[in-house]
Design a protein around this motif. Structure first.
Motif, PDB file in Angstrom:
ATOM      1  N   LEU A 516     -24.829-105.569 -46.480  1.00 12.45           N
ATOM      2  CA  LEU A 516     -24.156-105.037 -47.666  1.00 12.45           C
ATOM      3  C   LEU A 516     -23.191-106.040 -48.295  1.00 12.45           C
ATOM      4  CD1 LEU A 516     -23.383-101.354 -46.574  1.00 12.45           C
ATOM      5  CD2 LEU A 516     -25.380-102.262 -47.765  1.00 12.45           C
ATOM      6  N   LEU A 517     -22.459-106.789 -47.477  1.00 19.67           N
ATOM      7  CA  LEU A 517     -21.484-107.731 -48.034  1.00 19.67           C
ATOM      8  C   LEU A 517     -22.138-108.831 -48.874  1.00 19.67           C
ATOM      9  CD1 LEU A 517     -18.678-108.282 -45.349  1.00 19.67           C
ATOM     10  CD2 LEU A 517     -18.499-107.176 -47.573  1.00 19.67           C
ATOM     11  N   PRO A 518     -23.146-109.565 -48.332  1.00 21.24           N
ATOM     12  CA  PRO A 518     -23.758-110.614 -49.163  1.00 21.24           C
ATOM     13  C   PRO A 518     -24.449-110.058 -50.398  1.00 21.24           C
ATOM     14  CG  PRO A 518     -24.970-110.338 -47.113  1.00 21.24           C
ATOM     15  CD  PRO A 518     -23.709-109.562 -46.973  1.00 21.24           C
ATOM     16  N   SER A 519     -25.049-108.877 -50.272  1.00 22.61           N
ATOM     17  CA  SER A 519     -25.719-108.279 -51.437  1.00 22.61           C
ATOM     18  C   SER A 519     -24.711-107.929 -52.525  1.00 22.61           C
ATOM     19  CB  SER A 519     -26.495-107.027 -51.016  1.00 22.61           C
ATOM     20  OG  SER A 519     -27.510-107.352 -50.095  1.00 22.61           O
ATOM     21  N   THR A 520     -23.556-107.419 -52.111  1.00 28.22           N
ATOM     22  CA  THR A 520     -22.519-107.073 -53.090  1.00 28.22           C
ATOM     23  C   THR A 520     -21.980-108.324 -53.775  1.00 28.22           C
ATOM     24  OG1 THR A 520     -21.876-105.131 -51.798  1.00 28.22           O
ATOM     25  CG2 THR A 520     -20.283-105.950 -53.400  1.00 28.22           C
ATOM     26  N   LEU A 521     -21.688-109.361 -53.002  1.00 26.71           N
ATOM     27  CA  LEU A 521     -21.177-110.600 -53.596  1.00 26.71           C
ATOM     28  C   LEU A 521     -22.204-111.230 -54.530  1.00 26.71           C
ATOM     29  CD1 LEU A 521     -19.397-112.221 -50.495  1.00 26.71           C
ATOM     30  CD2 LEU A 521     -18.327-111.047 -52.421  1.00 26.71           C
ATOM     31  N   CYS A 522     -23.476-111.202 -54.132  1.00 32.75           N
ATOM     32  CA  CYS A 522     -24.530-111.805 -54.960  1.00 32.75           C
ATOM     33  C   CYS A 522     -24.787-111.013 -56.236  1.00 32.75           C
ATOM     34  CB  CYS A 522     -25.817-111.939 -54.155  1.00 32.75           C
ATOM     35  SG  CYS A 522     -25.754-113.220 -52.874  1.00 32.75           S
ATOM     36  N   THR A 523     -24.367-109.757 -56.266  1.00 32.78           N
ATOM     37  CA  THR A 523     -24.517-108.975 -57.494  1.00 32.78           C
ATOM     38  C   THR A 523     -23.711-109.581 -58.632  1.00 32.78           C
ATOM     39  OG1 THR A 523     -24.758-106.988 -56.128  1.00 32.78           O
ATOM     40  CG2 THR A 523     -24.369-106.642 -58.453  1.00 32.78           C
ATOM     41  N   SER A 524     -22.648-110.294 -58.302  1.00 36.78           N
ATOM     42  CA  SER A 524     -21.826-110.922 -59.340  1.00 36.78           C
ATOM     43  C   SER A 524     -22.404-112.236 -59.839  1.00 36.78           C
ATOM     44  CB  SER A 524     -20.406-111.171 -58.801  1.00 36.78           C
ATOM     45  OG  SER A 524     -19.743-109.953 -58.533  1.00 36.78           O
ATOM     46  N   PHE A 525     -23.437-112.760 -59.158  1.00 39.95           N
ATOM     47  CA  PHE A 525     -23.990-114.060 -59.543  1.00 39.95           C
ATOM     48  C   PHE A 525     -24.949-113.918 -60.719  1.00 39.95           C
ATOM     49  CE2 PHE A 525     -23.444-115.577 -54.877  1.00 39.95           C
ATOM     50  CZ  PHE A 525     -22.075-115.657 -55.072  1.00 39.95           C
TER      51      PHE A 525
END
Length: 595
Positions: A516-525
């Motif tokens: 969940l953490l990497p997916s959430t951060l990558c949503t901003s990319f």
């Protein structure tokens, strides 16, 4: 040859026809709302990338195609074209109008250049750092809209100073050549030609050693229509624009309140795993801040290399003193700053409103302390950043700037009215309505993907990932999220995918934070397209960039971002949250069916 000539002339029309007709079998053969929405998404994405139609015109296609295909009613689609973002944009454009009208941006720009210097590399890093810091506390959109007028002024000031310095240098050389009357005419002519060749402006890249690249035609600003003095100037403007767009997004990663996707994730996670108690403002900052710093520095190096080249010797001024051109630039900028004189009343009022807007945004709901939004606790969520922007924006139309006078029949000068800081006509000249439509088209696409079930269909395709190694699961989900968020809004992407990824993590018996953490951060990319997020659209509105520029630069930043997040998940983040073990606060389910 005539056929090829006609194809070239009508290439955009042919591209539109091929795109629309070529993908038409998709909704005709697969009779589902997901396929119909995918067809619209593909057509709009291709036309946005190729610019076969004006971007704002392409953005209107969902309003035409969704009702015809039965995906969304026309009234629903129309409502997506004017959102809370647009009210926020109106407020910040009021601020930008006043800043530019009273030359406050020029004063700030000149002062900043005097402090940092005219080296584009260090100037860019300074802007990226300050923008990222602001976006930690303010919305990414507000930060980009606030900083971009200053950056534009700095860029234009450097270009003007360099042009004036080159003219002065050429004049000095010509005068020196004319004064050498005793020198042999042949030798003097030869020397003068050589000196002119070294100092003459040219439309390609240039440097202080006199190396000249092949001549290339300079481009034009797509908004103002003005030609750039050289390709280097154009590249510097592109670099400055992209550094603001990307750093405003990267800075938002570092705090829970920095961007809406962080808030959505936190709400989802705390609701699904109430016993965790591991995520708060401090813990989020500790794991995300190192990642944001690394991404920011790598993005700076990548953008600098892509547009201007990366020369460490020149950056650190190793082995050489300041050139005459650099000294002349500094002198011109100092002279221009002194011409502004002391700050006027109008500039002071604009600066006060600027600071007030920033403070009200910061203190509305900081997250680590109680904000002033608690005064409206009865109507939780009603007051947003756009409310602040509109309050300050309205004040620009109310606060007097100067007294208006007229001469009576007796010759007496009397006051009869006052002029506010900005007028509606001035606001209209600054308001980028085409960008407002462009962003509205992105919101319409996001709603269409959600209502048709296309986003859910894409999310469901992640379920077979459970049989793969954990690092590959994280990589694939991160890349998919990064790709999806380019054409769908960040909040919509994370809202749809989190309920899919959570049971997936539980089914494969992996700490949910691992996925969940990497997916959430990558949503901003969302760095590839102007419509991917509002900061991209704001910098695109200045006319220096083409879509292909953003795609090339954004692809590199996307890859760097995903790589750094992956690195963090297996190093310091894994240690912080003990990700290698399955936590007791997560449910133990042997078989989870992913919806």
């Amino acid at each position: 040859m005539k056929l090829l000539s006609n194809i070239f002339i009508y290439r955009r029309l042919l591209l539109i026809a091929i795109t629309v007709l070529g993908f038409l079998p998709l909704p005709l053969i697969i009779h589902s709302k997901e396929a119909e929405c995918a067809y619209v998404l593909i057509v709009v994405a291709i036309l946005w990338v190729t610019e076969a139609l004006p971007l704002s015109v392409t953005a209107l296609l969902p309003g035409l195609m969704f009702p015809i295909l039965g995906i969304l009613p026309s009234t629903h689609v129309a409502s997506t074209y004017f959102k809370d973002f647009h009210l926020l944009l109106i407020g910040v454009i009021c601020l930008a109008t006043s800043i530019e009208k009273w030359n406050l941006h020029r004063r700030i720009a000149l002062r900043m250049v005097m402090m940092v210097g005219v080296n584009p590399a260090w100037l860019t890093l300074g802007f990226m750092s300050s923008t990222a810091f602001l976006s930690m506390w303010l919305s990414n959109t507000s930060t980009a809209a606030m900083v971009m007028p200053i950056v534009e002024a700095v860029s234009q000031q450097i270009i003007s100073a360099e042009a004036e310095a080159e003219v002065n240098q050429m004049t000095y050389i010509n005068e020196a050549a004319s004064a050498g009357l005793d020198i042999d005419e042949t030798a003097m002519g030869q020397e003068t030609k050589q000196k002119k060749a070294k100092t003459k402006p040219f439309p390609g890249y240039s440097n202080d050693t006199g190396e000249i690249s092949s001549k290339t035609e300079t481009g034009k600003n797509s908004v103002t229509g003005k030609k750039y003095r050289s390709k280097k100037d154009h590249m510097m403007c592109k670099l400055m624009c992209l550094c603001i767009a990307y750093s405003s997004t990267i800075g938002g990663l570092t705090t829970i309140t920095g961007t809406s996707t962080n808030l959505i994730f936190t709400e989802h996670f705390n609701t699904r795993y109430p016993d965790c108690q591991c995520l708060n403002f401090g813990s989020w900052f500790l794991f995300s801040f190192p990642a944001a710093i690394i991404i920011l520095l790598l993005s700076w190096i990548w953008l600098q290399w892509l547009f201007l080249g990366f020369n460490f010797k020149e950056m650190f001024n190793c082995g050489k003193t300041r050139t005459a051109k650099e000294k002349a630039c500094a002198a011109v900028i100092k002279q221009e700053y002194e011409k502004l004189g002391p700050m006027r009343y109008q500039e002071i009022m604009t600066l006060i409103l600027f600071i007030a807007m920033a403070l009200l945004w910061f203190s509305r709901d900081p997250g680590f302390v109680t904000g002033w939004s608690v005064l409206f606790a009865k109507y939780s969520g009603f007051v947003t950043d756009s409310t602040v922007a509109l309050i300050i924006g309205l004040l620009f139309f109310l606060i007097p700037a100067k007294i208006m006078t007229k001469t009576t029949s007796t010759g007496e000068i009397v006051a009869f009215d006052y002029s506010p800081l900005i007028t509606w006509k001035e606001f209209q000249s600054f308001m980028p309505w085409d960008i407002a439509i462009l962003v509205g088209g992105g919101f319409a696409l996001a709603d269409g993907c959600k209502e048709s079930g296309l986003s859910l269909w894409i999310g469901n395709k992640l379920s077979p990932l459970g049989s793969l190694p954990i690092w590959l699961v994280i990589l694939i989900s991160s890349l998919l999220v990064t790709s999806l968020t380019e054409v769908a809004s960040n909040p919509a992407t994370v809202t749809i995918l989190l309920p899919i990824l959570s049971p997936l993590a539980e089914a494969i018996h992996v700490n949910p934070l691992y996925i969940l953490l990497p997916s959430t951060l990558c949503t901003s990319f969302a760095f590839l397209l102007p419509v991917a997020n509002p900061p991209n659209a704001i910098v695109f509105s200045y006319g220096h960039l083409k879509v292909i520029d953003m795609v090339k630069a954004g692809l590199g930043v996307n890859i760097l971002g995903v790589a750094v997040v992956m690195l963090g998940m297996f190093t310091w983040i894994s240690t912080m949250f003990d990700l290698e073990t399955y936590p007791p606060w997560a449910p133990t389910i042997s078989n989870v069916t992913v919806p």
